[in-house]
Motif scaffolding. Sequence first.
Motif, PDB file in Angstrom:
ATOM      1  N   ILE A  33     -10.821 -27.046 -74.082  1.00  0.00           N
ATOM      2  CA  ILE A  33     -10.521 -28.221 -73.256  1.00  0.00           C
ATOM      3  C   ILE A  33     -10.310 -27.790 -71.809  1.00  0.00           C
ATOM      4  O   ILE A  33     -10.815 -28.416 -70.877  1.00  0.00           O
ATOM      5  CB  ILE A  33      -9.283 -28.973 -73.798  1.00  0.00           C
ATOM      6  CG1 ILE A  33      -9.592 -29.576 -75.165  1.00  0.00           C
ATOM      7  CG2 ILE A  33      -8.826 -30.052 -72.815  1.00  0.00           C
ATOM      8  CD1 ILE A  33      -8.387 -30.118 -75.903  1.00  0.00           C
ATOM      9  N   ILE A  95      -2.773 -33.227 -72.333  1.00  0.00           N
ATOM     10  CA  ILE A  95      -3.354 -33.062 -73.662  1.00  0.00           C
ATOM     11  C   ILE A  95      -2.362 -32.252 -74.481  1.00  0.00           C
ATOM     12  O   ILE A  95      -2.009 -31.141 -74.097  1.00  0.00           O
ATOM     13  CB  ILE A  95      -4.700 -32.294 -73.603  1.00  0.00           C
ATOM     14  CG1 ILE A  95      -5.666 -32.933 -72.645  1.00  0.00           C
ATOM     15  CG2 ILE A  95      -5.261 -32.103 -74.997  1.00  0.00           C
ATOM     16  CD1 ILE A  95      -6.608 -33.933 -73.198  1.00  0.00           C
ATOM     17  N   THR A  97      -2.005 -30.208 -77.647  1.00  0.00           N
ATOM     18  CA  THR A  97      -2.781 -29.592 -78.727  1.00  0.00           C
ATOM     19  C   THR A  97      -1.906 -28.865 -79.722  1.00  0.00           C
ATOM     20  O   THR A  97      -2.359 -28.470 -80.774  1.00  0.00           O
ATOM     21  CB  THR A  97      -3.798 -28.576 -78.168  1.00  0.00           C
ATOM     22  OG1 THR A  97      -3.095 -27.518 -77.536  1.00  0.00           O
ATOM     23  CG2 THR A  97      -4.755 -29.235 -77.209  1.00  0.00           C
TER      24      THR A  97
END
Length: 109
Positions: A33, A95, A97
């Motif tokens: 990412i 994000i 994760t």
Amino acid sequence: MVLDGAFDLDPPKEFIVPTIAIVGAGPGLGMEIARAFGRRGFAVALLARDAAKLETLAEELGAEGIVAAGFTADILKPDTVTQAFIPPGPSVIEIWTGQPAREHRRRGA
């Protein structure tokens, strides 16, 4: 570069770079990412508990021409995430994760 503690900037708007904050950054999904956004001009903020791992990941991205920095934080302690990385402006994407280690998860979760 790994920063331990609050990181707060107030740059002029013309200097603000879009940033992606990857919480629970690691060598797999988090790095892919980071690369995808970094190649498109985003600065990358990597957040995880392990400062040595963050240093390695940030250096790897830097070698690829991506602006990246590591910030130590623990997702089980949300206040450490906000203390570790205070974004410089509204152009931040987060994000998450990471997943807590098995010993930290609630039974049945």
